[in-house]
Design a protein around this motif. Structure first.
Motif, mmCIF file in Angstrom:
data_model
loop_
_atom_site.group_PDB
_atom_site.id
_atom_site.type_symbol
_atom_site.label_atom_id
_atom_site.label_comp_id
_atom_site.label_asym_id
_atom_site.label_seq_id
_atom_site.Cartn_x
_atom_site.Cartn_y
_atom_site.Cartn_z
ATOM 1 N N HIS A 98 7.613 2.478 -3.305
ATOM 2 C CA HIS A 98 8.957 2.378 -2.757
ATOM 3 C C HIS A 98 9.995 2.654 -3.846
ATOM 4 O O HIS A 98 9.875 2.147 -4.960
ATOM 5 C CB HIS A 98 9.186 0.980 -2.173
ATOM 6 C CG HIS A 98 8.170 0.614 -1.128
ATOM 7 N ND1 HIS A 98 8.312 0.949 0.197
ATOM 8 C CD2 HIS A 98 6.988 -0.044 -1.233
ATOM 9 C CE1 HIS A 98 7.265 0.500 0.881
ATOM 10 N NE2 HIS A 98 6.445 -0.098 0.035
ATOM 11 N N ASP A 119 0.812 -1.216 0.000
ATOM 12 C CA ASP A 119 0.000 0.000 0.000
ATOM 13 C C ASP A 119 0.844 1.265 0.000
ATOM 14 O O ASP A 119 0.453 2.297 0.568
ATOM 15 C CB ASP A 119 -0.946 0.019 1.214
ATOM 16 C CG ASP A 119 -1.935 -1.139 1.193
ATOM 17 O OD1 ASP A 119 -2.329 -1.547 0.087
ATOM 18 O OD2 ASP A 119 -2.290 -1.632 2.276
ATOM 19 N N ASP A 120 1.992 1.200 -0.644
ATOM 20 C CA ASP A 120 2.868 2.361 -0.720
ATOM 21 C C ASP A 120 3.737 2.238 -1.968
ATOM 22 O O ASP A 120 3.783 1.184 -2.604
ATOM 23 C CB ASP A 120 3.743 2.457 0.537
ATOM 24 C CG ASP A 120 4.184 3.888 0.833
ATOM 25 O OD1 ASP A 120 4.041 4.747 -0.060
ATOM 26 O OD2 ASP A 120 4.676 4.128 1.945
#
Length: 328
Positions: A65, A62-63
């Motif tokens: 990187h 959910d991010d």
């Protein structure tokens, strides 16, 4: 005997050092069963690989990187039945030329990092061998490792997969021979006119399946090819036109777009892969349903016989490529 019999009848015979420890001067040749243009031969049969480095923003947990991706494209002589690169000596089968892609991704997630490597082996002689022979993907992170391999055996793709997760563990399966998402990268480099368009049945990419913990199976998708009108991706030469190949999976709500140069050698400018962060283990689902986009943007390309460039002095080539391992 170093495969000289392959060269009979078409007169292309070039020496390439194998990507192997002590083996020298293994001959690789354009296949007799396909019409390889002089332009193609000059680019792909000169004893060098094409190396491209990409600035990576990877969708995970959910991010987004930061990281780095490298695409390595090189031709090799390949044994269709044993499905390995030939390394000289006697063999009971006739090799054929493949375009191999190694796609390496490295990115960090908080304190720990990921390393992902996908290898694709697609025959240059598509009229004789219409399907990719082999795909291999391994994923390493601080939790453990997973491994996925597809081999073309007759009229099926044989799947072998291993994982440290209980719900995945060790798997074998037999899949219908359809398009492979992983082969789109090599097929567009060979000839983008042969990319599948419209509605199709396809085996999704092995990396996306692993990261989303979805079983590898045949899915429905649609594909389109059109000029790229955005501003994120740039061609290697100013003013060159870009094409965008977009693959959409309606059932899993995932979209992959590969952007590449319209003219030979069809250099890949980058890609975007949009999907939600949900991961499924048995009957349980983790992660958000919000879609995020993985993006890789080309920064550098060079040609090199990199398998011979392994001394400390050769790190200057790594500096030229801009490769760091984590996108700095």
């Amino acid at each position: 005997m170093l495969m000289r019999r392959i060269a009979a009848g078409f007169g292309i015979s070039l020496l390439v050092t194998a990507c192997s420890g002590n083996l020298e001067n293994v001959e690789t040749t354009a296949p007799a069963a396909t019409a390889v243009s002089p332009e193609f031969s000059r680019y792909w049969y000169t004893g060098q690989a094409e190396l491209s480095r990409y600035r990576l923003q990877q969708n995970r947990y959910d991010d987004i990187h930061p990281g780095e991706a490298v695409l390595v494209f090189v031709t090799e002589d390949f044994l269709p039945t044993k499905q390995v690169k030939i390394e000289g000596g006697e063999t009971d089968e006739t090799p054929t030329s493949v375009l191999k892609m190694n796609q390496i991704r490295r990115f960090t997630t908080g304190i720990y990092d990921y390393s992902i490597n996908t290898s694709v082996f697609t025959p240059v002689a598509a009229n004789q061998f219409p399907h990719t022979f082999k795909v291999v993907t391994s994923v390493q992170d601080w939790c453990g490792q997973t491994y996925t391999q597809l081999n073309l055996r007759g009229n099926k793709y044989q799947l072998e997969a291993h994982s440290y997760f209980q719900q995945e563990a060790d798997q074998t399966a037999s899949l219908e021979v359809v398009e492979l998402e992983d082969e789109l990268w090599t097929r567009l480099r060979l000839n983008p006119k042969n990319l599948p368009l419209g509605k199709l049945r396809i085996i999704p990419g092995t990396v996306a399946a692993r990261l989303r913990h979805q079983p590898l199976r045949v899915e429905a998708a649609s594909a389109e090819l059109k000029p790229y009108r955005g501003v994120v991706f740039k061609p290697a030469q100013a003013g060159a036109s870009l094409q965008a190949y977009t693959l959409t999976y309606p059932d899993t709500k995932r979209t992959l777009t590969i952007v590449f140069e319209q003219v030979f050698p069809y250099l890949i400018a980058g890609w975007e892969d949009t999907y939600d962060g949900q991961m499924r283990f048995g009957n349980q689902t983790y992660g958000s349903a919000k879609p995020l986009t993985t993006r890789a943007i080309r920064t550098t390309t060079l040609k090199s016989d990199y398998w011979q460039r392994h001394t400390r002095a050769d790190t200057v080539l790594r500096q030229q490529l801009g490769a760091t391992g984590f996108g700095r």
